[in-house]
Design an enzyme around this catalytic site. Structure first.
Site, mmCIF file in Angstrom:
data_model
loop_
_atom_site.group_PDB
_atom_site.id
_atom_site.type_symbol
_atom_site.label_atom_id
_atom_site.label_comp_id
_atom_site.label_asym_id
_atom_site.label_seq_id
_atom_site.Cartn_x
_atom_site.Cartn_y
_atom_site.Cartn_z
ATOM 1 N N LEU A 142 0.859 -1.184 0.000
ATOM 2 C CA LEU A 142 0.000 0.000 0.000
ATOM 3 C C LEU A 142 0.896 1.234 0.000
ATOM 4 O O LEU A 142 1.557 1.534 0.988
ATOM 5 C CB LEU A 142 -0.897 0.023 1.245
ATOM 6 C CG LEU A 142 -1.673 -1.252 1.568
ATOM 7 C CD1 LEU A 142 -2.592 -1.023 2.771
ATOM 8 C CD2 LEU A 142 -2.486 -1.698 0.354
ATOM 9 N N LYS A 144 7.845 9.293 17.273
ATOM 10 C CA LYS A 144 8.839 8.248 17.522
ATOM 11 C C LYS A 144 9.094 8.082 19.018
ATOM 12 O O LYS A 144 9.263 6.962 19.503
ATOM 13 C CB LYS A 144 10.131 8.593 16.784
ATOM 14 C CG LYS A 144 9.965 8.535 15.260
ATOM 15 C CD LYS A 144 11.124 9.208 14.553
ATOM 16 C CE LYS A 144 10.969 9.141 13.032
ATOM 17 N NZ LYS A 144 11.930 10.030 12.345
#
Lengths: 448, 448
Positions: free
Chosen positions: B11, B206
Site C-alpha cells: 500500500l 517516535k
C-alpha cells in the site's frame, strides 16, 4: 497467562551465570509478563558446589550437568560454561532431551556452530547466542532478523574490550604494550593469562560468528586470519597519530567485490581519528555494519562483563520461551549462500610500512622500485630519524626525491589499495635489499 | 523450501514503497532462501495509477487499496502510505482478512498503536513496524526482543534527520535557523512544508513509540511534551559552544526515579561535545538506550530515506513471513506495566537560561534570590555583553560578585538539576523583576 512455569537449567554460575540467576529472581514478574508464563530456575550446574552463591537455593546446585540436561522436564538450557567440552556435548544432549539452548559460548559456536544448529533443527529446538558476540550489544538479532531483507557487504568492528582498553591506554598515555597490559590486568580488564584476548582468538571467534550470519554462509574460527596486538609498539601508535589515525584491533568481515566469496580477519589496523570507531574508548565495543539498502549502521556498548552479558542471555531466554509457548522456533542457521572463505592474500586494503634503511643516496629509489615491480602503488613516503619524536621528519609525495636524516634513516611508506599477497611479496623483496636493514612494522590502514 | 509463494500487498508506492518493490524483485532469491518460501508482490495500491513505475508489472497496480486488502489471499500487507486515514482502516481490514501487517507509519502507531495491536492479536496476526522509528536503525526489535530480559530506564536520541541537519548546519557554519532550513530544503533534507519535522511532531511520534516499547506501557503522541527547533537562535548555539556543548533536538523517554511513572519529551537541548550524540552529523540518527543490566548502548545510522526505510520494512517482512510459515506470531504489544505518563513539570534536568537585564549593581543578587526562593540551585552564572562574540564575558561562580558590561547586560545562568515546574515558576518570577528586561532563551542541558 500460563501459570505452569517454564523450567530453566543454568550451566555455569560464574560472573555471567550468577548475574543471570540474580536477575531471574529479582525480575521474575517482569520476565513472566514478557514471556506469558513464569520461568523457574530448575537447576544450576557448577564445578565447586561448596561455594556460597547468594540468592540461589542450595537445593538447585548440582555438579552433574549431564543429569540436569537429561532430566526431560527442562524447557531451556542456558550454557555459560564456555570452552568446547563439555559444553558441546551438554548442548547436544539438551536438544536430544527436548530443551532449547541459550549460549554465550563464542569459542564453541565459532568452532562447531553448524553442527549445533543442525542438532537444534533436528530436534525442533532453538539455539540463540546473542551473548556470544559483543556482550549486551544487540548484533546477532539485528543481523539475523532486522537486516534479513537486506544484503550486508561488510562488518567492521571492535569486538574485544581488553585489547581496546590496552590500545586506548597506549594511545592516550604513550605507554608501551607491556605497561598498558599491566594496567589492564590490575584493573580487571585483562585475565591473568591474556592470550585469548591479546592474540586475537576471542575476536576471531566473534568474527567467524558475525561473518557467518552476515553473509548467510559458514565461517569457522580457523577460516579467520588472526593477528593479535602483542607486537604493536608505542612507535606504531605515534606513527598512526602523525597520519591522523589511531590503532584499533579490528574484526573485519567482507563480501568480495564480485560477491562470490567472503573474507574474515582480525588484526590491528590504523583508522582515521574521524572514523566513529576511533572514538570507542576503554573496554567498549562497537560494530559497523554496511548493508546495501540500510547503509552504514553502528552498534555500540559494553562488550563484556557479567551484567551486560546476562542482559543478552535473558533477552534470548525471553525469545526462546515465547517460541516454546507458541510451539514454534525462531530463525535457525541461514547458510544457504555457501560462499567460500578466501585466503588472506586476496584481501585488498592499504598498508603502512616502516622500514629501517641505510642512510645512503638512492635508497628511496630502490625501495620505490620494489613496490612498483610488485604492483603495489605508493601513496606517500615519509623519511625520518630513528627517534619518532625528533621532529625532523619530511613527508615526500611519490615522485619526490629522498632526503637523508642523521646517521641512519627510517622510511614510512603508505600504499594505495593492494592485495595482501602483493604486499607480502613486496615485503619479502624489500628484506632482500642490502639497504633495508629491517622491516620495523607493517600495519593495515582501514576505515577510509 | 515451500514452493507456493507468500503473497504481499503493497500500500503506497512512493520513495519507500518503490524501493521495497525493487528489492523484492531484485533480491527475490535471497528473500526466498531466508524466509523458506518465495514471496510474490500480489498488488500495489497507489493514488496515481498513470505514473510510470519502473520494474513493477502494471497489472499489479490498483487504486482500490480496500479491495486489495480484502482479497483474502494476501499473507502480508506492507503499509507505507503514512498518515492516520485511510491507513488505519486499511490495516484493521487487512487483519480481518487474514493478513499480517508491516507498517512504517509512525504517526498512526503513536496515535492508535494500542488499537492496532489489539486488532492484530484478535485475528492472530503480526504487526511489525521497525521502519516507523529511525529508518534502517534496528531499534524496535532490539527493544522488543534483545532487551526483553532487561529493564530499560532511559532512551535518549536524535530521531529526526531534518532537524539534525539544520542544527548541525547552524553549529558548523554559524548560520541562523532560516538560512539553515533553506539549505536543508534545497538539498532535499526538508520538505516544502517542514512543520512535522521542525516543530517536533515527527520526533514526538517516535518518542511515543519508543517509550511504549521500552517501558512496556502505552504512550501516545499527545502524552509527549513537544518543542521544535524554530526558536533556536545562532546565539543559543554560540552560547552552547562556550559551555563546551552543542544543540540537538532530542527525544527523551525516562522512567521516574521511583519507577512508578514515565516521561516522554522532545525538545532542543544542549549536550556536551564529549557525548557521543554530539558527533552525530547531518541527517543521521542515533539513539542511546540505558538499561539496568546492559548499561549504555547506542544505535546509529541513517534515520530516513527510501533505501534505509525499505531495509527495515523488508527485515520485518522476512520475520512476519517466517512466523506465518511457522503458524505463529511474533511479540505483540507489551504494555503490562501500565505506568502513567507524568506531565512535563515532573521532569528533572538542568537548564541554561539567558536573561537580558538592566546594567545596574545588585541585579545578580536579585536574580539569584529568585532562583533560591523557587528552590532551583544555580551552578554557574555568566555575565556578558549583548554581542555573544564580543569576548568580554566573565564567568562568575555562584557566590561571586556581579560585574557590569557595556550599557546593557546579559546574564546566562546554568542550573543544577531541578524540576521543570520549579524552573517555570522561577522564570515567571524573573519576568516580574524590573531589572529583567526579557528572557532571551531557556534551554535544557542533557547528557551529563
Amino acid at each position: 497467562m500460563r501459570t505452569r512455569p517454564l523450567k530453566v537449567a543454568l550451566l555455569g554460575c560464574g560472573v555471567v551465570g550468577s548475574e543471570v540467576a540474580r536477575i531471574m529472581t529479582t525480575h521474575a514478574d517482569d520476565l513472566a509478563a514478557r514471556i506469558g508464563a513464569p520461568v523457574e530456575l530448575a537447576g544450576v550446574a557448577v564445578r565447586r558446589p561448596s561455594k556460597v552463591r547468594e540468592g540461589i537455593d542450595p537445593a538447585l546446585i548440582t555438579t552433574d550437568a549431564t543429569a540436569l540436561v537429561k532430566r526431560g522436564d527442562i524447557d531451556v538450557v542456558i550454557e555459560v560454561i564456555g570452552g568446547i567440552e563439555p559444553a558441546r556435548t551438554l548442548i547436544t544432549t539438551a536438544f536430544e532431551h527436548g530443551a532449547s539452548v541459550v549460549s554465550a559460548n563464542k569459542a564453541l559456536l565459532a568452532e562447531d556452530g553448524a553442527a549445533l544448529h543442525a542438532a537444534a533443527e533436528q530436534h525442533g529446538r532453538d539455539l540463540y547466542y546473542e551473548a556470544a558476540v559483543a556482550g549486551a550489544i544487540p548484533l546477532v538479532r539485528p543481523l539475523r532478523e532486522s537486516l534479513a531483507g537486506d544484503k550486508v557487504n561488510r562488518v567492521l568492528g571492535i569486538v574485544n574490550g581488553t585489547t581496546n582498553f590496552i590500545l586506548d591506554k597506549m594511545d592516550t598515555s604513550g605507554a608501551g604494550y607491556s605497561e598498558a597490559l599491566d594496567e589492564a590486568t590490575a584493573l580487571g580488564y585483562a585475565e591473568a593469562d591474556p592470550t585469548a584476548d591479546v592474540e586475537g582468538f576471542d575476536a576471531a571467534a566473534k568474527a567467524a560468528i558475525l561473518a557467518g550470519i552476515a553473509f548467510h554462509t559458514r565461517v569457522r574460527i580457523g577460516d579467520v586470519h588472526r593477528e593479535g596486538i602483542t607486537e604493536v609498539t608505542a612507535a606504531d601508535i605515534a606513527s598512526a597519530r602523525r597520519m591522523g589515525c589511531t590503532v584499533k584491533l579490528l574484526a573485519i568481515c567482507e563480501r568480495a567485490a564480485d560477491g562470490q566469496s567472503v573474507t574474515a580477519r582480525v588484526h590491528p589496523a590504523m583508522i582515521p581519528l574521524s572514523h566513529p570507531l576511533a572514538s570507542v574508548r576503554e573496554a567498549y565495543n562497537a560494530v559497523f555494519v554496511e548493508a546495501e539498502a540500510a547503509g552504514q549502521l553502528m552498534f555500540y556498548g559494553p562488550g563484556a562483563g557479567g551484567s551486560p552479558t546476562a542482559s543478552a542471555v535473558l533477552g534470548d531466554l525471553v525469545a526462546v520461551c515465547r517460541n516454546k509457548l507458541n510451539e514454534a522456533t525462531g530463525p535457525g542457521e541461514s547458510a544457504y549462500t555457501r560462499l567460500p572463505v578466501s585466503p588472506m592474500g586476496d584481501v585488498v586494503t592499504r598498508y603502512h610500512i616502516s622500514l629501517d634503511v641505510a642512510d645512503k643516496p638512492g635508497v628511496l629509489a630502490q625501495v620505490a622500485t620494489v613496490f612498483a615491480e610488485k604492483g603495489v602503488s605508493i601513496d606517500t613516503v615519509r623519511q625520518q630519524g630513528r627517534n619518532p619524536g625528533s621532529g625532523d621528519e619530511v613527508v615526500i609525495e611519490q615522485g619526490g626525491g629522498g632526503r637523508r636524516v642523521g646517521g641512519e634513516a627510517s622510511l614510512v611508506v603508505v600504499t594505495h589499495r593492494a592485495s595482501d599477497a602483493a604486499l607480502s611479496a613486496t615485503v619479502e623483496a624489500l628484506r632482500k635489499l642490502d639497504t633495508v636493514r629491517g622491516v620495523a612494522s607493517i600495519m593495515r590502514v582501514e576505515g577510509e
